[in-house]
Scaffold this motif. Sequence first.
Motif, PDB file in Angstrom:
ATOM      1  N   GLU A 253       0.823  -1.207   0.000  1.00 20.02           N
ATOM      2  CA  GLU A 253       0.000   0.000   0.000  1.00 20.02           C
ATOM      3  C   GLU A 253       0.857   1.255   0.000  1.00 20.02           C
ATOM      4  OE1 GLU A 253      -2.485  -0.436   3.359  1.00 20.02           O
ATOM      5  OE2 GLU A 253      -3.796  -1.947   2.437  1.00 20.02           O
ATOM      6  N   GLU A 254       1.991   1.212   0.696  1.00 25.95           N
ATOM      7  CA  GLU A 254       2.877   2.367   0.717  1.00 25.95           C
ATOM      8  C   GLU A 254       3.439   2.668  -0.670  1.00 25.95           C
ATOM      9  OE1 GLU A 254       7.034   3.843   2.886  1.00 25.95           O
ATOM     10  OE2 GLU A 254       6.102   1.918   3.411  1.00 25.95           O
ATOM     11  N   TYR A 255       3.885   1.666  -1.390  1.00 31.06           N
ATOM     12  CA  TYR A 255       4.422   1.860  -2.727  1.00 31.06           C
ATOM     13  C   TYR A 255       3.333   2.299  -3.711  1.00 31.06           C
ATOM     14  CZ  TYR A 255       9.183   0.207  -1.975  1.00 31.06           C
ATOM     15  OH  TYR A 255      10.502   0.104  -1.576  1.00 31.06           O
ATOM     16  N   LEU A 256       2.112   1.811  -3.515  1.00 26.91           N
ATOM     17  CA  LEU A 256       1.023   2.246  -4.383  1.00 26.91           C
ATOM     18  C   LEU A 256       0.748   3.740  -4.207  1.00 26.91           C
ATOM     19  CD1 LEU A 256      -1.468  -0.753  -4.093  1.00 26.91           C
ATOM     20  CD2 LEU A 256      -0.080  -0.108  -6.077  1.00 26.91           C
ATOM     21  N   LYS A 257       0.817   4.200  -2.977  1.00 26.31           N
ATOM     22  CA  LYS A 257       0.630   5.628  -2.727  1.00 26.31           C
ATOM     23  C   LYS A 257       1.729   6.453  -3.386  1.00 26.31           C
ATOM     24  CE  LYS A 257      -1.777   5.013   1.692  1.00 26.31           C
ATOM     25  NZ  LYS A 257      -1.696   5.236   3.160  1.00 26.31           N
TER      26      LYS A 257
ATOM     27  N   ARG B 284       2.430   9.818 -10.493  1.00 21.53           N
ATOM     28  CA  ARG B 284       1.595  10.018 -11.674  1.00 21.53           C
ATOM     29  C   ARG B 284       0.950  11.416 -11.640  1.00 21.53           C
ATOM     30  NH1 ARG B 284      -0.611   4.900 -10.250  1.00 21.53           N
ATOM     31  NH2 ARG B 284       0.485   3.199 -11.310  1.00 21.53           N
ATOM     32  N   GLU B 285       0.439  11.786 -10.462  1.00 23.69           N
ATOM     33  CA  GLU B 285      -0.182  13.112 -10.367  1.00 23.69           C
ATOM     34  C   GLU B 285       0.833  14.220 -10.624  1.00 23.69           C
ATOM     35  OE1 GLU B 285      -1.940  13.262  -6.543  1.00 23.69           O
ATOM     36  OE2 GLU B 285      -3.509  11.780  -7.001  1.00 23.69           O
ATOM     37  N   LEU B 286       2.049  14.080 -10.087  1.00 22.40           N
ATOM     38  CA  LEU B 286       3.088  15.082 -10.308  1.00 22.40           C
ATOM     39  C   LEU B 286       3.487  15.149 -11.776  1.00 22.40           C
ATOM     40  CD1 LEU B 286       5.010  17.130  -8.992  1.00 22.40           C
ATOM     41  CD2 LEU B 286       6.614  15.252  -8.614  1.00 22.40           C
ATOM     42  N   ARG B 287       3.591  13.983 -12.446  1.00 21.93           N
ATOM     43  CA  ARG B 287       3.959  13.949 -13.859  1.00 21.93           C
ATOM     44  C   ARG B 287       2.874  14.576 -14.727  1.00 21.93           C
ATOM     45  NH1 ARG B 287       4.749   8.902 -14.107  1.00 21.93           N
ATOM     46  NH2 ARG B 287       6.894   8.972 -13.358  1.00 21.93           N
ATOM     47  N   ALA B 288       1.622  14.320 -14.376  1.00 29.55           N
ATOM     48  CA  ALA B 288       0.517  14.917 -15.148  1.00 29.55           C
ATOM     49  C   ALA B 288       0.488  16.438 -14.992  1.00 29.55           C
ATOM     50  CB  ALA B 288      -0.801  14.304 -14.693  1.00 29.55           C
TER      51      ALA B 288
ATOM     52  N   LYS C  26       3.150  18.396 -14.363  1.00 32.62           N
ATOM     53  CA  LYS C  26       4.272  18.954 -15.109  1.00 32.62           C
ATOM     54  C   LYS C  26       4.013  18.912 -16.612  1.00 32.62           C
ATOM     55  CE  LYS C  26       7.975  18.100 -11.820  1.00 32.62           C
ATOM     56  NZ  LYS C  26       9.259  17.414 -11.574  1.00 32.62           N
ATOM     57  N   LEU C  27       3.300  17.883 -17.067  1.00 30.42           N
ATOM     58  CA  LEU C  27       2.996  17.781 -18.484  1.00 30.42           C
ATOM     59  C   LEU C  27       2.101  18.927 -18.951  1.00 30.42           C
ATOM     60  CD1 LEU C  27       3.326  16.076 -21.044  1.00 30.42           C
ATOM     61  CD2 LEU C  27       1.305  14.773 -20.344  1.00 30.42           C
ATOM     62  N   LYS C  28       1.196  19.354 -18.081  1.00 30.54           N
ATOM     63  CA  LYS C  28       0.334  20.487 -18.430  1.00 30.54           C
ATOM     64  C   LYS C  28       1.132  21.787 -18.487  1.00 30.54           C
ATOM     65  CE  LYS C  28      -3.914  18.518 -16.498  1.00 30.54           C
ATOM     66  NZ  LYS C  28      -4.974  18.699 -15.468  1.00 30.54           N
ATOM     67  N   GLU C  29       2.063  21.971 -17.555  1.00 32.56           N
ATOM     68  CA  GLU C  29       2.830  23.209 -17.503  1.00 32.56           C
ATOM     69  C   GLU C  29       3.850  23.296 -18.647  1.00 32.56           C
ATOM     70  OE1 GLU C  29       4.561  23.295 -13.701  1.00 32.56           O
ATOM     71  OE2 GLU C  29       2.641  23.575 -12.607  1.00 32.56           O
ATOM     72  N   ASN C  30       4.690  22.254 -18.839  1.00 40.77           N
ATOM     73  CA  ASN C  30       5.744  22.279 -19.861  1.00 40.77           C
ATOM     74  C   ASN C  30       5.912  20.860 -20.420  1.00 40.77           C
ATOM     75  OD1 ASN C  30       7.893  22.826 -21.497  1.00 40.77           O
ATOM     76  ND2 ASN C  30       9.275  23.501 -19.869  1.00 40.77           N
ATOM     77  N   PRO C  31       5.335  20.567 -21.567  1.00 41.87           N
ATOM     78  CA  PRO C  31       5.408  19.191 -22.111  1.00 41.87           C
ATOM     79  C   PRO C  31       6.829  18.753 -22.445  1.00 41.87           C
ATOM     80  CG  PRO C  31       3.670  20.463 -23.169  1.00 41.87           C
ATOM     81  CD  PRO C  31       4.470  21.433 -22.365  1.00 41.87           C
ATOM     82  N   ASP C  32       7.700  19.622 -23.011  1.00 43.30           N
ATOM     83  CA  ASP C  32       9.065  19.236 -23.398  1.00 43.30           C
ATOM     84  C   ASP C  32       9.913  18.850 -22.193  1.00 43.30           C
ATOM     85  OD1 ASP C  32       8.313  19.805 -25.944  1.00 43.30           O
ATOM     86  OD2 ASP C  32       9.059  21.889 -25.875  1.00 43.30           O
ATOM     87  N   GLN C  33       9.854  19.652 -21.142  1.00 42.41           N
ATOM     88  CA  GLN C  33      10.632  19.369 -19.933  1.00 42.41           C
ATOM     89  C   GLN C  33      10.157  18.085 -19.273  1.00 42.41           C
ATOM     90  OE1 GLN C  33      10.515  22.558 -17.124  1.00 42.41           O
ATOM     91  NE2 GLN C  33      12.045  21.610 -15.735  1.00 42.41           N
ATOM     92  N   ALA C  34       8.871  17.797 -19.378  1.00 41.91           N
ATOM     93  CA  ALA C  34       8.336  16.578 -18.759  1.00 41.91           C
ATOM     94  C   ALA C  34       8.863  15.329 -19.458  1.00 41.91           C
ATOM     95  CB  ALA C  34       6.806  16.617 -18.799  1.00 41.91           C
ATOM     96  N   GLU C  35       9.012  15.409 -20.799  1.00 40.95           N
ATOM     97  CA  GLU C  35       9.523  14.239 -21.528  1.00 40.95           C
ATOM     98  C   GLU C  35      10.977  13.975 -21.172  1.00 40.95           C
ATOM     99  OE1 GLU C  35       8.938  14.899 -25.609  1.00 40.95           O
ATOM    100  OE2 GLU C  35       6.736  14.795 -25.523  1.00 40.95           O
ATOM    101  N   GLU C  36      11.799  15.027 -21.061  1.00 41.36           N
ATOM    102  CA  GLU C  36      13.209  14.831 -20.705  1.00 41.36           C
ATOM    103  C   GLU C  36      13.352  14.232 -19.323  1.00 41.36           C
ATOM    104  OE1 GLU C  36      15.038  18.564 -21.111  1.00 41.36           O
ATOM    105  OE2 GLU C  36      14.864  18.663 -23.308  1.00 41.36           O
ATOM    106  N   GLU C  37      12.568  14.698 -18.378  1.00 42.38           N
ATOM    107  CA  GLU C  37      12.651  14.148 -17.018  1.00 42.38           C
ATOM    108  C   GLU C  37      12.125  12.724 -16.971  1.00 42.38           C
ATOM    109  OE1 GLU C  37      10.687  16.694 -14.349  1.00 42.38           O
ATOM    110  OE2 GLU C  37      12.120  18.348 -14.527  1.00 42.38           O
ATOM    111  N   GLY C  38      11.152  12.395 -17.853  1.00 40.33           N
ATOM    112  CA  GLY C  38      10.614  11.037 -17.851  1.00 40.33           C
ATOM    113  C   GLY C  38      11.634  10.006 -18.323  1.00 40.33           C
TER     114      GLY C  38
END
Length: 620
Positions: free
Chosen positions: A181-185, A191-195, A197-209
């Motif tokens: 349960e801890e790892y699922l959280k 996922r929420e943080l990545r989503a 960042k994707l809204k704010e700056n799509p290019d930077q999100a791909e590099e960090e991914g």
Amino acid sequence: MAGSSSRIPLSMLLRDKEAEDEEPKKKSREDWRKAKELEEARKAGTAPAAVDEEGRDINPHIPQYISSVPWYYNTTGPTLKHQRPQEERKEHFSGIDEWYKRGVDTSKVVTKFRKGACENCGAMTHKRVDCMERPRKVGAKFSAKQIAHDEFIQPKIVSDYDGKRDRWAGYDPANHREIVEEYLKIEQAKRELRAQKLKENPDQAEEEGESDEDKYVDEVDMPGTKVDSKQRITVRNLRIREDTAKYLRNLDPNSAYYDPKTRSMRDNPNPNLKPEDTDFAGENFVRFSGDIQKHAQAQLFAWEAYGKGVDVHVLAEPTKLELLQKEYDTKKSQFKDEVKNKVLEQYGGEEHLKVPPKALLLAQTENYVEYSRQGKIIKGQDKPIIRSRFEEDVYINNHTTVWGSFWSNGIWGYRCCESTIKNSYCVGDNGKGSIMKPRVESEQPDDGNGDDDSDADDNSQEKMKIPEQPGDGSQQDAQGSENAPHADFAKPSEPSVVPEHKENSAASHSGSSSSSESEAEVSSKKSKKSKKKRKKEKRRQQREERKQQKRLEKEKSKLDLALEAEERSQQRAAELLRQDERKRPYNSMYEVRVPTEEEIEAYMMKRRREEDPMAAFIGK
């Protein structure tokens, strides 16, 4: 007591009494014979095996001292229960789910003090001396408040060998749910943080991914991972989870061999499957497929070229090596073609190269042969049998017989004209009278002694005079050369040849007396030399025969001595076996050495062979 005994029927009591009074019946000879036949049939497999009370077959080859049941078991049929572990002696171990209970029993709520409980906390499972709770100012015995729960009564765990070494004994799988349960959280937060960042700056999100996989390598020491913190490079040396181990491809122990040290399996684990249906066909398939064979040939060519003075390397100069190899192959094929064409031009036979393959030549033929049931030929012609590697029935130079059909005084010839000169021209019956027939005069044979050799040579030197026709000097030389190999068939003392038909010879030699005398001298010299050679050869053979005879006599005498020694040793062994073992002497003074060939031969001749049907009558 009387009431309990009256409940048993009278018939049962009488039957039990008869059974106790009766003695076991003695088997008759017929019963023993039937039991023996049944046992042999069970061992041979023609009769079904005996069955115990649990329905399991009993092996008929088990010895009787194992299969026989003691009398106190009171069994009615065949069984092996007395040979198996007894239930009352078997140790019972705890199961894999049994373990000590932790905590206290909260299922019961106690409101008042119970007699015999702990005076401090009020639990029934221990006394005040053993209480682990802080001592109260007023114990539960007097206050009857906050009575503690009872502890669990712990079971007695009896573990076997594996249970004592079980590292996961007593582990509760429900505890792992908290980690999951801890790892699922954490994953949900990522996922929420990545989503976001994707809204704010799509290019930077791909590099960090892309670099997110190796983000926490410096902080966590993962097994199978080597990290260089300066260059931020991660090297993984673990195999992929989806890969199947080589030794699991085929679980048959007789399949391809797997070397655990090098983790290699060279042969194909599933040779029966098609190549397109298999994911792994062995490491040899990879080694001998594709351009690997060409690379191996190039490497071999580079080694041979370097050995002959050409500076080339398969890795440093691959293009140069390939060009040299092509040039070499073309020149080699041209040279072979030139040699082949020269041979065909000189000797011919080019038509023999343009033949169908041997499979067609040997498989079909136009020759038809029909045989009877007895194997005789009814129709057609049988295949001729080749009796010699030489040509047979070939007549040359007008001869009607072959060379070797005539024999006279150790000399071969033609029977048609009795000519002893090979490849001569046949003159028919006229040649039989004109050719001289040698007459053998008996002389004293040579005794082989070296002292009389010179005298024998002087006395046995006579001239051989053979008449010849004019113009046939070359034939006489050929005859002398042809007769030389056959001189070994003559007797030790060379017979003297005297001429017959003196009138004919005198008439034939009237014109060429001088040439015949010179040729006669040459032939006499040759005969002297051949005599000396034969004398020397005979003396040498006689010396070798005498040496061989002496050697055989010596070996025979050694073998006789070895046979006598072997007989004495066998007699001594028989005497020692008849004696009492306490009176036998010690073997401390026995000489230990390698036996000779004669001793081994004597042992093999004197040893007793048990498979011999007459072995029992040897000593009688």
